[in-house]
Design a protein around this motif. Structure first.
Motif, PDB file in Angstrom:
ATOM      1  N   GLN A  24      12.673   0.397   3.337  1.00 40.04           N
ATOM      2  CA  GLN A  24      12.033   1.077   4.450  1.00 40.04           C
ATOM      3  C   GLN A  24      11.939   0.139   5.655  1.00 40.04           C
ATOM      4  O   GLN A  24      11.909  -1.090   5.505  1.00 40.04           O
ATOM      5  CB  GLN A  24      10.613   1.501   4.050  1.00 40.04           C
ATOM      6  N   ALA A  25      11.874   0.744   6.826  1.00 36.83           N
ATOM      7  CA  ALA A  25      11.739  -0.068   8.033  1.00 36.83           C
ATOM      8  C   ALA A  25      10.349  -0.682   8.110  1.00 36.83           C
ATOM      9  O   ALA A  25      10.140  -1.714   8.739  1.00 36.83           O
ATOM     10  CB  ALA A  25      12.021   0.776   9.262  1.00 36.83           C
ATOM     11  N   GLU A  26       9.378  -0.044   7.502  1.00 37.02           N
ATOM     12  CA  GLU A  26       8.056  -0.660   7.424  1.00 37.02           C
ATOM     13  C   GLU A  26       7.424  -0.293   6.084  1.00 37.02           C
ATOM     14  O   GLU A  26       7.808   0.694   5.443  1.00 37.02           O
ATOM     15  CB  GLU A  26       7.171  -0.200   8.576  1.00 37.02           C
ATOM     16  N   GLY A  27       6.454  -1.096   5.695  1.00 35.38           N
ATOM     17  CA  GLY A  27       5.844  -0.836   4.406  1.00 35.38           C
ATOM     18  C   GLY A  27       4.867  -1.930   4.077  1.00 35.38           C
ATOM     19  O   GLY A  27       4.681  -2.866   4.852  1.00 35.38           O
ATOM     20  N   HIS A  28       4.219  -1.805   2.914  1.00 33.32           N
ATOM     21  CA  HIS A  28       3.167  -2.753   2.595  1.00 33.32           C
ATOM     22  C   HIS A  28       3.684  -3.944   1.813  1.00 33.32           C
ATOM     23  O   HIS A  28       2.935  -4.827   1.442  1.00 33.32           O
ATOM     24  CB  HIS A  28       2.034  -2.052   1.824  1.00 33.32           C
ATOM     25  N   ASP A  29       4.938  -3.970   1.541  1.00 32.42           N
ATOM     26  CA  ASP A  29       5.449  -4.924   0.583  1.00 32.42           C
ATOM     27  C   ASP A  29       6.892  -5.233   0.954  1.00 32.42           C
ATOM     28  O   ASP A  29       7.584  -4.371   1.492  1.00 32.42           O
ATOM     29  CB  ASP A  29       5.418  -4.229  -0.795  1.00 32.42           C
ATOM     30  N   LEU A  30       7.350  -6.438   0.690  1.00 31.49           N
ATOM     31  CA  LEU A  30       8.758  -6.739   0.926  1.00 31.49           C
ATOM     32  C   LEU A  30       9.588  -6.150  -0.210  1.00 31.49           C
ATOM     33  O   LEU A  30       9.244  -6.308  -1.381  1.00 31.49           O
ATOM     34  CB  LEU A  30       8.984  -8.250   0.949  1.00 31.49           C
TER      35      LEU A  30
END
Lengths: 765, 311
Positions: free
Chosen positions: A536-542
């Motif tokens: 994802q382009a953003e998220g809570h985790d790498l």
């Protein structure tokens, strides 16, 4: 207040007492009594305070209470003067006047007399007002019953429970309706419901409130889920006692006069005691020619025996039971009191009693301790004690005997009344009466009527011959000829019958553990499965894998994909399901427990319905049966656009078995219904015996037709699953639905769980 | 319960935290890094010393589970331990690892666990990408007992990585490294599985189930359980017996208000509280009643039953 009197002297506020004196002067018969009453009331409160009292009397005059009414009020005034002020007496008169307006003079006389008696039990103006308000309401609906109620006031009004009195009146009026005979019976306390309600006055919480908790405690203590039943009151003034009937423990509706925490404790003690009886073997001694005293003593020993065993297992039970063993020689010389002391002595070996019988019981019981597991010692010790009682010529009245202490059961469960000797019948008849297993529906007021299978006003099941309106025609595959015959079958909309939901509701209650499991599944599914979204382009985790690939791409001189995060999103459910229930003749088959296949189907569908409603998925319930190609009947139990509630459940309960299974036509209809629904995923669940059949065609042809429909539906994006009740696995379920979509249920009892499970499995895909 | 720090839980996060990389910045944009996938160095080459169990864990056999496990070990058959929570499955594995002298690598399965969390993945170092063995690969390479706790919690597609290890092949393919690791002769796979949780949506695949030898665990018989509680919680025999009676009451309520009865572990906790001076009733309340249910009615009923258990 009193318009009439005020009219006599318009404009001038003549004191009521003056007017009253003037009025009474004209009534020779009353004058003397009035003067006397006035003087005596004034003696308590002073002449100056009499004004409100006089107003009350005038109000009674206004409503034509008559000489009797006035005399009754004066009598009451005189008697109550020590406690009530003239103002309060005036209020009383106003209350009586209101009653008199509805029920007439003689009712008022009775009410005033009763009021004089029970007034000490009423706390404050509020409760006194309740008395008059309740009676006035009664007078309005059933004037001739006021006197009956007044006559029973000492039983209906208990200190601190005046509100229950009003509740009793309201319940009686509701239960009896306009039926005069029932009104009379109820308010004369001759009606079973009335006795039940009477027992509740000043008592409770009762069986209904405590049942669920008691069930859990007994399950925890004794392992098995107990069969608890309420026991209606045996009769007026008979204290309720628990009763063991076979595997059932029957507890009184309510222990009269026991309220609040004490009631909870007593129920718990009684339930634990009865549970111990069942746990430590409940022998049933053939009744033969035992004398009542022998039975009672054997019961006492048996009670002590099982309690001893129970306390060895659960020492804390002593704390539960010991507060009830308070019998002592001071209780009086009656046999009942002596037996209660024997019970105490057996329960508590350290108790010593002046009566030799207690000591002997303790000694005999102690001597049998090494055989404590053997129920025969109860009979043995009981018989020897009974001989003593006989020799001492202690009179024992089996008929009026009530087991003490209160938590003990009535002991009838110990005896086998299989072949009753006619000689003893008379003596034990009354005891047996209480033991007879019969469940009375006391709650809804239908106690004494013959049971009506359906609530009034509901449609009775229609005769099987009645046909519905043709709503659609469908083609059918003729396997023999290899052609699809257009408009071959006619589907008719059968009118749903609203059935009695109580059996279904009871079945649902029994299946509580399974429902709890399904409810958990619903919760899990409802929260929404968190779908992991990678890259994802953003998220809570790498997203480590993506990150590494990006780094590699950079090193290799390529354009890296920078979407290197992981996030989660709740999955949206967008699902419609149609449940097609086969109600053909084959579902009439009886099972070992007395229910039939259709009952299990209903239960399964009801549970699935609950689950679906909880999930908020669109769903419809259709039932089908057929009688030839032009009469395929489809009953709409629940449509897509209505909620699953009481009406749908009632229609579900109203389904009846009959006719044949033309599955293909029903499936086509279900498919047509389904095609109108907009949904991402569409499911049809078919609940059937997996054996299509009809009167006018070979079964094998119908299997092929059904298979064809299933394939057609799949091409339309509708998945069809067959839950086949097929213990022998000989049906055509796999042939119709395909191997993966057919789910044979081998044990019918599993159906409810399996159906819901299947649904959750499907809904996840 | 109090093992001297031998129980190592290796999960996703743990695996990375334990690696020598921990503490260094992890950025996917290191300029000038070299990348040589063909000869990736191994990031971890452990001797598994940390996974060895030195002291004998307390385990009280209840049946033939030790002999069954030893027989399975002899043939390196994968073993499945079934049973309700807190009945001693994990302790049994620790005991067996000690007894057999093998290191034990425990993985607590969870919903987010991916196959990479088990088998390993490439990580970045200044020198380039480095392969990092996952816990399963570690055990396969170096001959440890790999214990996958609560395997049903993992997603079904994750659990299939164990398939090649649990049949005659006994190997672990790492397709990312293009490597095929034959299992070390001492490698053994053990999974635990709580059928109580087993619901429609969480169940092992049939193809997974059928690869295992199963040992069924249940709460021990009352006398035995009392012995265990006594030993583990340091209570006196009477208190242990009372606790076991309380547990029996709560287990009767399974499915009738409680999802599971009180486990042996719970009894030990309550027992420790009580042995530490907390009054029995409060200890039972805090150690058993409160954790096991949130329903006030069930609590009250359970409380009534429990108060019957002690004098």
């Amino acid at each position: 207040m009193s318009d009439l009197v005020d009219l006599d002297t318009p404009g001038v506020a003549t004191p009521a007492i003056t007017r009253l004196v003037r009025l009474m002067a004209a009534r020779e018969a009353l004058a003397a009594v009035f003067a006397d009453a006035r003087r005596r009331v004034a003696a308590y409160h002073g002449e100056a305070e009499l004004e409100p009292w006089a107003k009350g009397v005038l109000a009674l005059v206004d409503v034509n209470a008559g000489a009797g009414g006035l005399l009754a009020f004066w009598r009451a005034s005189v008697e109550l003067s020590p406690r009530l002020t003239p103002a309060e007496l005036g209020e009383t008169a106003l209350g009586a006047a209101a009653l008199c307006r509805e029920a007439g003079s003689s009712a008022t006389v009775a009410a005033l007399a009763a009021f004089t008696q029970i007034e000490p039990r009423l706390a404050g103006a509020g409760e006194r007002a309740i008395w008059w308000r309740a009676l006035t309401a009664l007078g309005r609906a059933a004037p001739d019953c006021v006197e009956r109620v007044a006559g029973q006031a000492h039983r209906l009004v208990l200190p601190g429970h005046a509100a229950d009195f009003e509740g009793f009146i309201e319940a009686g009026l509701k239960a009896a309706g306009r039926d005069r005979a029932r009104q009379h019976a109820f308010f004369a306390l001759e009606d079973r419901l009335a006795l039940g309600l009477l027992a509740r006055i000043g008592a409770g919480p009762g069986f209904d409130e405590l049942e669920a908790g008691l069930k859990m405690v007994l399950t925890a203590l004794w392992g098995a889920t107990p069969n608890l039943q309420p026991l209606p009151p045996a009769g007026p003034d008979t204290p309720g006692r628990a009763n063991i009937a076979g595997p059932a423990i029957r507890l009184p509706d309510v222990f009269p006069g026991v309220a609040g925490e004490a009631s909870r404790r007593l129920y718990l003690a009684a339930a634990a005691h009865a549970g111990a009886h069942l746990f430590f073997g409940n022998p049933r001694f053939p009744i033969r020619k035992f004398k009542p005293v022998q039975m009672v003593l054997a019961n006492l020993v048996e009670d002590a025996r099982i309690e001893l065993l129970a306390m060895r297992l659960y020492p804390g039970l002593r704390r539960l039971w010991v507060p009830y063993h308070v019998a002592s020689p001071e209780d009086g010389p009656t046999t009942g009191a002596l037996l209660a002391r024997v019970a105490r002595g057996l329960f508590d070996p350290s108790y010593s009693d002046p009566d030799a019988l207690v000591g002997k019981a303790q000694a005999l019981f102690a001597a049998s301790l090494e055989r404590i597991e053997d129920p025969l010692i109860s009979l043995d010790v009981g018989t020897r004690l009974a001989n003593d009682v006989g020799q001492r010529r202690i009179r024992f009245d089996g008929r009026g005997h009530v087991v003490e202490p209160a938590y003990r059961d009535d002991g009838l469960g110990l005896w086998d009344f299989g072949d009753i000797d006619p000689d003893v019948v008379a003596e034990i008849k009354m005891m047996v009466d209480a033991a007879r297993i019969e469940r009375h529906e006391t709650e809804d007021g239908t106690a004494d009527e013959e049971p009506t299978p359906e609530p009034a006003g509901r449609v009775r099941p229609k005769a099987a011959g009645e046909k519905g309106v043709v709503i659609a025609t469908y083609p059918e595959w003729d396997a023999g000829a290899g052609v699809e015959r257009p408009d071959w079958t006619s589907v008719r909309a059968a009118l749903p019958v609203e059935g009695d939901t109580r059996p279904l509701q009871r079945a649902l209650d029994r299946a509580a553990p399974v429902r709890a499991r399904i409810a958990r599944l619903v919760r899990a599914a409802k929260v929404g499965r968190a779908a992991r979204l990678k890259r994802q382009a953003e998220g809570h985790d790498l997203d480590i894998d993506a990150a590494i690939e990006a780094a590699i791409a950079r090193h290799a001189g390529e354009m890296p994909d920078m979407r290197v995060f992981r996030s989660t999103a709740l999955l949206q459910r967008d699902l419609a399901v149609l449940v097609l229930v086969d109600v053909s003749q084959s579902t009439r088959e009886k099972l070992t427990d007395g229910s039939n296949v259709l009952d299990v189907e209903k239960l399964a569908v009801a549970m699935l319905g609950e689950a679906l409603e909880g999930l908020g998925d669109d769903f419809a319930l259709l039932a089908f049966a057929s009688a030839g190609r032009d009469d395929v009947r489809v009953t709409c139990v629940k449509g897509f656009d209505e909620p699953y509630g009481a009406p749908a459940m009632s229609r579900l309960a109203g389904l009846t078995s009959g006719l044949s299974t033309r599955l293909g036509a029903a499936l086509r209809h279900a498919g047509a219904e389904m095609s109108r629904v907009r949904s991402f995923r569409k499911l049809i669940l078919v609940l059937t015996d997996g054996e299509p059949s009809d009167i006018d065609v070979a079964a094998q042809d119908l299997v092929q037709d059904a298979r064809r429909v299933v394939l057609q539906l799949r091409s339309q994006g509708i998945d069809t699953f067959g839950v086949t009740l097929d213990p022998g696995e000989v049906g055509s379920g796999p042939a119709i639905f395909g191997k993966t979509n057919a789910m044979p249920v081998r044990r019918l009892e599993d159906l409810p769980m399996r159906l819901s499970e299947l649904y959750f499995r499907l809904a996840r895909r | 319960m109090t093992l001297p720090g031998n129980k190592a839980v290796v999960g996703d996060a743990a695996g990375i935290a334990d690696s020598p990389l921990s503490g260094r910045p992890f950025l996917p944009d290191g300029e000038g890094w070299s990348c040589t996938i063909a000869e990736t160095p191994m990031l971890v080459a452990p001797d598994l010393a940390a996974y060895r169990i030195d002291a004998e864990p307390y385990y009280r056999p209840v049946g033939d589970e030790i002999s069954v496990f030893e027989a399975a070990w002899k043939h390196r058959l994968p073993v499945m331990l079934k049973g309700p929570t807190g009945c001693g499955k994990t302790r049994f594995v620790e005991y067996m690892a000690w007894r057999l002298g093998r290191p034990l690598i425990t993985v607590a399965a969870h919903e987010d666990m991916t196959a990479a969390d088990l088998s390993g993945r490439f990580l970045l170092t200044p020198e380039g990408t480095v392969w990092h063995d996952g816990p399963l690969t570690l055990a396969v390479r170096h001959g440890a007992i790999c214990y996958l706790d609560e395997i049903v919690e993992a997603r079904q597609d994750t659990t299939v990585v164990i398939h090649p290890l649990t049949d005659a092949r006994r190997m672990l393919p790492l397709e990312k490294r293009n490597e095929l690791i034959p299992a070390h002769p001492d490698f053994q796979l053990v999974i635990s599985y709580n059928p109580g949780y087993q619901s429609a949506v969480k169940d092992l695949k049939e193809s997974t189930k059928q690869r295992f030898v199963a040992i069924d665990f249940d709460y021990p018989a009352p006398a035995l359980e009392a012995e265990i509680v006594m030993r583990e919680a340091g209570t006196d025999p009477a208190l242990a017996r009372t606790l076991v009676a309380i547990a029996a009451c709560s287990r009767n309520l399974k499915g009738q208000g409680l999802d599971e009865g009180a486990s042996t572990r719970m009894l030990i906790h309550a027992g420790r509280l009580a042995a530490g001076g907390v009054p029995l009733e409060a200890a039972v309340h805090a150690g058993i009643v409160l954790p096991i249910t949130d329903d006030a009615d069930v609590r009250q009923a359970l409380g009534s039953a429990i108060s019957a258990c002690f004098a």
